[in-house]
Scaffold this active site. Structure first.
Site, PDB file in Angstrom:
ATOM      1  N   GLU A 104       7.943  11.174  13.357  1.00  0.00           N
ATOM      2  CA  GLU A 104       6.976   9.662  12.802  1.00  0.00           C
ATOM      3  C   GLU A 104       6.847   9.041  13.713  1.00  0.00           C
ATOM      4  O   GLU A 104       8.467   8.514  14.321  1.00  0.00           O
ATOM      5  CB  GLU A 104       6.976   9.346  11.422  1.00  0.00           C
ATOM      6  CG  GLU A 104       6.234   8.609  11.081  1.00  0.00           C
ATOM      7  CD  GLU A 104       6.217   7.896   9.380  1.00  0.00           C
ATOM      8  OE1 GLU A 104       7.588   8.114   8.984  1.00  0.00           O
ATOM      9  OE2 GLU A 104       5.850   7.866   9.176  1.00  0.00           O
TER      10      GLU A 104
ATOM     11  N   LYS B 217      10.352  -4.878  -6.000  1.00  0.00           N
ATOM     12  CA  LYS B 217      10.837  -5.483  -5.085  1.00  0.00           C
ATOM     13  C   LYS B 217      10.137  -4.534  -3.656  1.00  0.00           C
ATOM     14  O   LYS B 217       9.533  -3.597  -3.247  1.00  0.00           O
ATOM     15  CB  LYS B 217      11.984  -4.950  -4.137  1.00  0.00           C
ATOM     16  CG  LYS B 217      13.055  -5.578  -3.466  1.00  0.00           C
ATOM     17  CD  LYS B 217      14.310  -4.445  -2.799  1.00  0.00           C
ATOM     18  CE  LYS B 217      13.748  -3.982  -1.220  1.00  0.00           C
ATOM     19  NZ  LYS B 217      13.157  -4.556  -0.072  1.00  0.00           N
TER      20      LYS B 217
ATOM     21  N   CYS C  22       1.336   5.248   7.197  1.00  0.00           N
ATOM     22  CA  CYS C  22       2.289   6.695   6.971  1.00  0.00           C
ATOM     23  C   CYS C  22       0.719   7.539   6.979  1.00  0.00           C
ATOM     24  O   CYS C  22       1.177   8.830   7.119  1.00  0.00           O
ATOM     25  CB  CYS C  22       1.945   6.669   5.780  1.00  0.00           C
ATOM     26  SG  CYS C  22       0.610   6.508   4.053  1.00  0.00           S
TER      27      CYS C  22
ATOM     28  N   GLU D 256       6.165   8.525  -1.727  1.00  0.00           N
ATOM     29  CA  GLU D 256       4.871   8.441  -0.736  1.00  0.00           C
ATOM     30  C   GLU D 256       5.495   7.842   0.821  1.00  0.00           C
ATOM     31  O   GLU D 256       6.289   7.197   0.392  1.00  0.00           O
ATOM     32  CB  GLU D 256       4.434   7.059  -1.090  1.00  0.00           C
ATOM     33  CG  GLU D 256       3.925   7.775  -2.922  1.00  0.00           C
ATOM     34  CD  GLU D 256       2.351   8.464  -2.448  1.00  0.00           C
ATOM     35  OE1 GLU D 256       2.239   9.562  -1.447  1.00  0.00           O
ATOM     36  OE2 GLU D 256       1.710   8.759  -3.912  1.00  0.00           O
TER      37      GLU D 256
END
Ligand code: NAD
Ligand code: MN
Length: 506
Positions: A416, A210, A318, A284
């Site tokens: 983050e 997806k 990331c 991840e």
């Protein structure tokens, strides 16, 4: 003393090589004529269906949603929203392709298909780079020079393993798991698809992937490439939709393996849902990676490295080096040079070959970044953004910026941001640098700048981060495993390590 002299030497050299002072306080962009990559090469359909069993299948939901060009706000196309019934069809198709075809296909033949896919990607790389830039907002310089070469490289690399798996795990018996459910984010759309699909196929699994809802177009182009390569129907199925579609896929009872890249928040939801099942899982997730500069580093190179570490891909990385730790004695010099360098960063049209920072992927992401910057302005710390350059009037853009002298405990230093926002703190000893770097719930990556090899080794081995770069940053290679510690997830992608999550090793 010696270091001081060397540094002074470097400064004089820089002054000499830049020649006269450019007036960077004015708009920088005026020094460059636009150099636009043509988008003629890309054909985007008005509407896309789901890629299931090697065919384009209309969604049973009968629903479609738009995908935008974030640099202009223009609607590019309509994508199918896969519902539970569509997900079920995709998984059943992948299962059938696994039992009837792929599990009986030799490693040698799997390798051939992967090589073919890799070569087709290379042949169509300019088109795919432009498509990625239009759909995602990242600069063409990056999609062309970073993403696409890496995408092809991942297929080439895994193609090489497909017929050599017994050598990857000597003395062991290896077997594929079956059907892999894969869910990816929007920051490296095609690269994340390659990271997921290439090792799954090499190891003999079939796939339902997806794509992220704002950036599915290159994954759909990859579906076309799989068909072009003659890959047997149903080995790779690509579906579109948002979080609900992703949830239906990872929770489908007939998948053997779930591979997810995305936020820590969603990663936790998936981990909880999968815990009572026999599914294998790799995650991840997010990061808040520390980038350290020691006083003995080559400062000019380090400044370039910081820029690349945090402003590359709009900070939508990331493993972005989003927390800068500088040794106190060089902090003023680093900050001064960083400011100067930032005045010449070009933010703007992602299709312009001169653009360094393109568009933020969506309005939602832009708002999230702005909100965090506003919080940062209320906390302690000095805010800086370049005076030069104006942002385009349409689309979602954000200037690169940083907060200097932030408290280690400040929101900006902990959360983050996933945007072009850096925080800066200082340290006095390597021990302090290490403890500050490790003081985070994440642990994806870190960077060290020092001219002293022994220091690099000492610091690197004490860092709790999946990847540690020395005197460079954000360098990726398919032969090298990538992944995190703690809340950055578990499992590795890339390298020989990246095969393991897709295999039963006995
Ligand atoms: P996200 O978690 O919101 O979405 C990622 C993907 O998961 C999308 O395809 C989304 O549709 C899907 N999804 C959403 N809810 C789901 C659910 N409940 N079940 C299953 N799937 C679901 O993340 P994002 O905002 O798209 O991406 C940014 C995040 O991804 C950042 O936190 C970033 O650090 C992380 N990221 C990590 C890596 C890595 O390799 N560690 C790489 C890229 C991005
Ligand atoms: Mn888009």
């Amino acid at each position: 003393m010696k270091t001081e002299t060397a540094k002074q030497g470097r400064e004089t050299m820089t002054k000499k090589s830049t020649g006269k002072n450019l007036d960077l306080s004015k708009e920088f962009h005026q020094h460059y004529a636009p150099s636009l990559e043509s988008r003629e090469i890309v054909k985007i359909a008005e509407r896309y269906e789901l890629f299931i069993g090697g065919r384009w299948v209309k969604p049973q939901t009968k629903e479609y949603f738009p995908t935008l060009n974030p640099a202009t706000g223009e609607v590019l196309s309509q994508l199918a929203r896969a519902g539970a019934a569509d997900v079920d069809l995709a998984v059943k198709t992948a299962r059938q392709a696994y039992t009837k075809v792929w599990s009986k296909t030799s490693g040698r033949d799997r390798s051939r298909y992967l090589f073919r896919i890799a070569r087709l990607i290379q042949e169509r790389s300019r088109e795919l780079a432009v498509l990625e830039t239009i759909d995602n907002g990242k600069p063409i310089k990056e999609t062309r020079d970073v993403d696409l070469p890496l995408v092809a490289a991942h297929f080439f690399y895994n193609a090489g393993w497909a017929d050599k798996l017994e050598y990857a795990f000597p003395g062991k018996k290896v077997a594929p798991l079956g059907v892999a459910a894969q869910v990816i984010p929007w920051n490296f759309p095609l690269l994340m698809a390659a990271w997921k699909i290439a090792p799954a196929l090499a190891t003999g699994n079939t796939v339902v992937l997806k794509a992220a809802e704002t950036t599915s177009l290159t994954a759909l182009a990859l579906a076309e490439i799989c068909a072009q390569a003659g890959l047997p129907d149903g080995v790779v199925n690509i579906i579109t939709g948002a979080g609900e579609t992703g949830a239906a896929l990872v929770n489908h009872p007939d998948v053997n393996k779930v591979a997810f890249t995305g936020s820590t928040e969603v990663g936790k939801i998936i981990a909880r849902a999968i815990a009572p099942t026999k599914k294998r899982l790799t995650l991840e997730l997010g990061g808040k990676s520390a980038h350290m500069i020691f006083a003995d580093a080559a400062i000019d190179q380090a400044v370039e490295g910081i820029i690349n570490g945090i402003y590359f891909n709009q900070g939508h990385v990331c493993c972005a080096g989003s927390r800068l730790l500088v040794e106190e004695s060089v902090a003023d010099e680093v900050v001064r040079k960083l400011k100067k360098r930032m005045e010449s960063i070009r933010v703007g049209n992602p299709l312009d070959k001169n653009t360094d920072i393109g568009a933020i992927n969506s309005q939602g992401e832009l708002e999230k970044i702005k909100k965090l910057v506003a919080i940062g302005k209320q906390e302690e710390g000095e805010f800086f953004e370049p005076a030069s350059g104006t942002l385009p009037s349409k689309g979602y853009f954000h200037k690169p910026c940083f907060f200097n002298r932030v408290a280690s405990s400040s929101t900006l230093n902990r959360v983050e941001i996933f945007g072009p926002v850096l925080t800066i703190t200082t340290f006095r000893t390597p021990e302090e640098a290490i403890s500050k770097a490790n003081d985070t719930p994440y642990g994806l990556a870190a960077g060290i700048w020092s001219e002293k090899g022994s220091k690099i080794h000492q610091v690197a081995s004490a860092l709790k981060a999946g990847v540690v770069w020395a005197n460079t940053y954000n360098k990726f290679d398919p032969t090298s495993p990538f992944g995190g510690y703690n809340e950055s997830g578990f499992g590795r992608e890339g390298g020989r390590h990246g095969l393991f999550p897709y295999l039963e090793v006995k």
